[in-house]
Scaffold this active site. Structure first.
Site, short mmCIF file in Angstrom:
data_model
loop_
_atom_site.label_atom_id
_atom_site.label_comp_id
_atom_site.label_asym_id
_atom_site.label_seq_id
_atom_site.Cartn_x
_atom_site.Cartn_y
_atom_site.Cartn_z
N CYS A 126 -24.02 -9.39 -14.16
CA CYS A 126 -23.31 -10.14 -13.13
C CYS A 126 -22.88 -11.48 -13.71
CB CYS A 126 -24.21 -10.35 -11.93
SG CYS A 126 -23.51 -11.47 -10.75
N LYS A 128 23.95 -9.76 5.53
CA LYS A 128 24.25 -8.87 4.42
C LYS A 128 23.84 -7.45 4.82
CE LYS A 128 23.71 -8.35 -0.53
NZ LYS A 128 23.35 -6.93 -0.47
N LYS A 137 18.83 -12.98 -0.59
CA LYS A 137 18.13 -11.75 -0.19
C LYS A 137 16.87 -12.05 0.62
CE LYS A 137 19.08 -8.05 -2.07
NZ LYS A 137 19.46 -7.51 -3.38
N CYS A 180 -24.69 -14.64 -11.68
CA CYS A 180 -26.11 -14.98 -11.81
C CYS A 180 -26.74 -14.38 -13.05
CB CYS A 180 -26.86 -14.54 -10.56
SG CYS A 180 -26.95 -12.74 -10.45
N ASP A 218 23.17 -3.52 4.69
CA ASP A 218 22.63 -2.67 3.64
C ASP A 218 23.31 -1.31 3.71
OD1 ASP A 218 21.11 -1.99 1.51
OD2 ASP A 218 19.26 -1.69 2.64
N GLU A 274 26.91 -15.05 6.64
CA GLU A 274 27.04 -13.76 7.34
C GLU A 274 25.81 -12.91 7.00
OE1 GLU A 274 31.58 -13.73 5.58
OE2 GLU A 274 30.59 -11.80 5.86
N TYR A 321 34.20 -7.55 5.81
CA TYR A 321 33.74 -8.90 5.46
C TYR A 321 34.72 -9.67 4.56
CZ TYR A 321 31.89 -6.24 1.43
OH TYR A 321 31.76 -5.40 0.35
N CYS A 373 -27.63 -13.43 -5.13
CA CYS A 373 -26.42 -13.69 -5.91
C CYS A 373 -25.31 -14.34 -5.08
CB CYS A 373 -25.92 -12.39 -6.52
SG CYS A 373 -24.56 -12.64 -7.63
N CYS A 390 -24.72 -6.09 -7.89
CA CYS A 390 -25.63 -6.97 -8.63
C CYS A 390 -27.01 -6.80 -8.01
CB CYS A 390 -25.16 -8.42 -8.49
SG CYS A 390 -26.37 -9.61 -9.06
ZN LIG Z 1 -25.25 -11.66 -9.43
#
Ligand SMILES: [Zn+2]
Length: 702
Positions: A426, A115, A332, A429, A117, A113, A246, A449, A444
């Site tokens: 970084c 549910k 749920k 690199c 709320d 069934e 229900y 990079c 960077c």
């Molecule tokens: Zn870099």
């Protein structure tokens, strides 16, 4: 977490949950959503299940619905008003069936069934007349809200008396029919159901309240609850609630659950039409999926599906466990907000060098998918949220959008949280980091990079290395841009939920990709070395290194699996001279290898790969198999051996010779004065071996 940490976490969770319950129930205020609060309760429940020694009677998990308020007359329930156990996934439902089968090993049939709320209610009719309507309260004692319930049109004040034919049609015996009719007229009938506010009513009311400057209702459930649990029936009437039954509490000895609903309908109650008898869990799942998709078309809010064992004779056998029944489950719908913990923050380098902070989360299900990463956008957003590494956060994923962190729960901190720092260098690199004027982002300073990252990642997934289907350079670029992947180890912590919201990733293809990655988690050592992209280390050198590795690990049989740490340990122990002493490895390659393993970042990635479940394996091919399936074509003449000797060598190693070059050819061996086959090979992009390379191939595989 150790025991003390678990205990502390439980204490903090209890305090936090009680704080929000107080706000909600007493002050009518919301600091976090119901879904987020549910998520905290769920974490508490799981921790307590695993550590029952920490359960205390005052835990929020130990109460059912909230104590009845003093302003109402209290009503003792004839039968306890239970609350249901929640399931959040198919696995939970499968586990439930497994538990049922441990008690009774039979094929189970179910009744599914929607549910609703709303607010659970118990209605008692005496001699056909509506006498008492009560809230759930603490399950044993509820609040008498009869007057308010009487304003609900779909609650009959007097029961309808069905005729015998109608009762016979729902499968009742003569004895049962008599009993039903007599009970309606002279006895007590009790039903249970849900009082709800329809979406349309909710919208209209809120529109009106807004206009009148009144506080608006948070959601339709609050609308229904507020209407019923107040003392003015006129206000209840204005809210136009609805009521669906229900459960029929009065026992007439029925066989099947659906008969109860059928009788309730005949008595004049509304019963949901969206119900289904299910022969198996598969049908339950179909019902669930259908209404998950179509929930927006319904006139009322639902938050899942209730699954009941249909055979009522089994209910007393299956019984109860703790506060809930074993014979039914609330399955749920996925919550759109959940709580999780920030385990780390990594910095993603974008195409223009921009650094984006990404929260690495303990994987959680939200909006129906599992999520392990969420972007934090930039430092300003980090300050706005006040987020730290180690924080418990509320994560939202509504619809198909990318999940985001919307709130931090600072009360759950332990004191060991770490500030999020902009990295000094970084991590990709090693380039410097700067913050441009008038911009929120850091970047960077190395212009290449992003390109370098992308090249390394695409190399890893390429055919020559991991050969992961569906993970070509375009997709890799997309993943990098979205901040999901920044090193090769990140591929292995992706979830379908991370991918699903992205463009081009429907549910199916995201799951397929995750599967394809998972299938390649056990990596042949040679492919692994190639994939690392170490300078000057291609397939040839990789084969040499594997050979050397196996000499020192001769106990490894074919397909032997071993951890990356063992590989790492082996290489960290090699001095530069050791590497140079490996046959056919020159000083340049040795230097490159040596340096690679001394780079902290590389070691970190190897460890991360292992942590993400990647392992290595040895493929010891017998000599005859080394070139198995490879197709060779020879053109021109060789100096060190005749054509026939060359052919024999290739066949000895399992390779095949053919006379013409085609797209199926793997290698073309080119000697002196080659013919047109050489040109064709070049045109088709087939790997060309000169005599020297061919000799090496033969030697390495012999
Ligand atoms: Zn870099």
């Amino acid at each position: 977490m150790d025991k003390q940490e678990i205990k502390n976490r439980i204490e903090k969770l209890k305090k936090e949950i009680n704080h929000h319950r107080y706000l909600y129930h007493v002050l009518d205020k919301h600091e976090i959503s119901d879904a987020a609060l549910d998520s905290l309760k769920n974490e508490l429940f799981r921790l307590e299940m695993d550590n029952p020694e920490f359960i205390t009677p005052d835990s929020p998990t130990q109460r059912v619905g909230g104590e009845p308020l003093d302003r109402f007359v209290k009503v003792q329930h004839s039968v306890q008003m239970i609350s249901l156990f929640d399931a959040f996934s198919r696995d939970d439902i499968f586990a439930w069936e497994k538990r049922l089968k441990r008690i009774k090993s039979i094929p189970f049939e179910y009744f599914a069934e929607l549910k609703l709320d709303g607010l659970a209610m118990s209605l008692r009719y005496e001699k056909n007349i509506f006498k008492i309507g009560a809230t759930r309260g603490d399950g044993m004692v509820g609040e008498d809200v009869t007057q308010n319930l009487k304003t609900i049109e779909s609650i009959p004040l007097e029961l309808r008396v069905p005729n015998e034919n109608e009762l016979r049609e729902i499968g009742l015996s003569g004895f049962q029919i008599k009993k039903v009719v007599q009970t309606i007229k002279n006895g007590t009938i009790e039903v249970r159901g849900e009082a709800i506010m329809n979406k349309k009513v909710f919208d209209e009311l809120n529109k009106r309240y807004k206009k009148e400057g009144k506080p608006v209702l948070a959601n339709s459930r609050n609308g229904a609850a507020g209407s019923i649990r107040q003392l003015n029936p006129a206000l209840a009437a204005e809210r136009k609630l609805d009521f669906y039954v229900y459960e029929l509490v009065t026992d007439f000895g029925f066989e099947r659950h659906e008969q109860k609903l059928q009788l309730a309908h005949l008595l004049g109650f509304r019963v949901l039409r969206q119900i289904k008898f299910c022969r198996s869990l598969k049908e339950v799942f179909n019902f669930y999926e259908k209404w998950l998709q179509k929930r927006n078309e319904l006139p009322f809010e639902i938050d899942g599906v209730v699954v009941k064992v249909n055979n009522l004779k089994l209910w007393p056998i299956l019984g109860h466990v703790g506060k809930g029944p074993r014979f039914m489950m609330a399955y749920k719908f996925p919550a759109e907000q959940v709580t999780s913990k920030v385990e780390d923050v990594v910095w993603q380098v974008g195409r223009t060098g921009t650094l984006t902070p990404i929260a690495v989360l303990i994987p959680v299900r939200v909006g129906g998918v599992t999520v392990s990463h969420a972007t934090l956008h930039n430092m300003d957003e980090i300050f706005r949220l006040g987020i730290k590494i180690g924080d418990t956060v509320i994560l939202e994923r509504a619809g198909d959008v990318i999940p985001k962190v919307i709130q931090v729960l600072p009360n759950l901190r332990t004191g060991r949280e770490k500030e999020i720092q902009v990295p000094k260098k970084c991590h990709v690199c090693g380039g410097g980091i700067e913050r441009l004027k008038n911009e929120v982002a850091y970047r960077c300073i190395n212009k290449n990079c992003f390109a370098v990252t992308l090249r390394n990642l695409s190399h890893w997934t390429s055919r020559g290395a991991m050969d992961i289907e569906g993970l070509g350079p375009k997709i890799v670029e997309q993943l990098v841009k979205e901040g999901l992947v920044s090193d090769i180890a990140d591929f292995y912590s992706l979830t379908a939920g991370d991918l699903k919201p992205l463009e081009r990733f429907a549910e199916k293809s995201s799951e397929n990709l995750i599967k394809a990655i998972a299938n390649k988690k056990e990596i042949p050592l040679v492919k692994f070395i190639i994939g690392l992209g170490i300078r000057h280390v291609g397939e040839e050198t990789a084969l040499l290194l594997v050979k050397q590795f196996l000499i020192f690990n001769s106990q490894f049989s074919n397909n032997f699996q071993f951890p990356i740490s063992q590989f790492l340990k082996y290489f960290l122990n090699l001095k530069k001279e050791d590497l140079e002493n490996i046959p056919d490895i020159g000083p340049v390659v040795a230097e490159s290898l040596f340096e690679w393993f001394r780079n902290e970042k590389n070691v970190e990635i190897l460890n991360k790969l292992q942590k993400n479940g990647v392992a290595l394996k040895v493929e010891r091919k017998s000599k005859k198999q080394a070139l198995e399936g490879k197709k060779f074509v020879l053109t021109g003449s060789l100096n060190s051996l005749t054509r026939n000797e060359a052919k024999a060598k290739i066949r000895e190693l399992g390779g095949e010779m053919s006379s013409a070059v085609s797209s199926k050819t793997d290698y073309v061996i080119v000697g002196d004065n080659p013919g047109s086959k050489y040109d064709k090979a070049k045109k088709l992009g087939i790997e060309i071996l000169n005599e020297d390379k061919f000799q090496k191939l033969i030697t390495h595989n012999s």
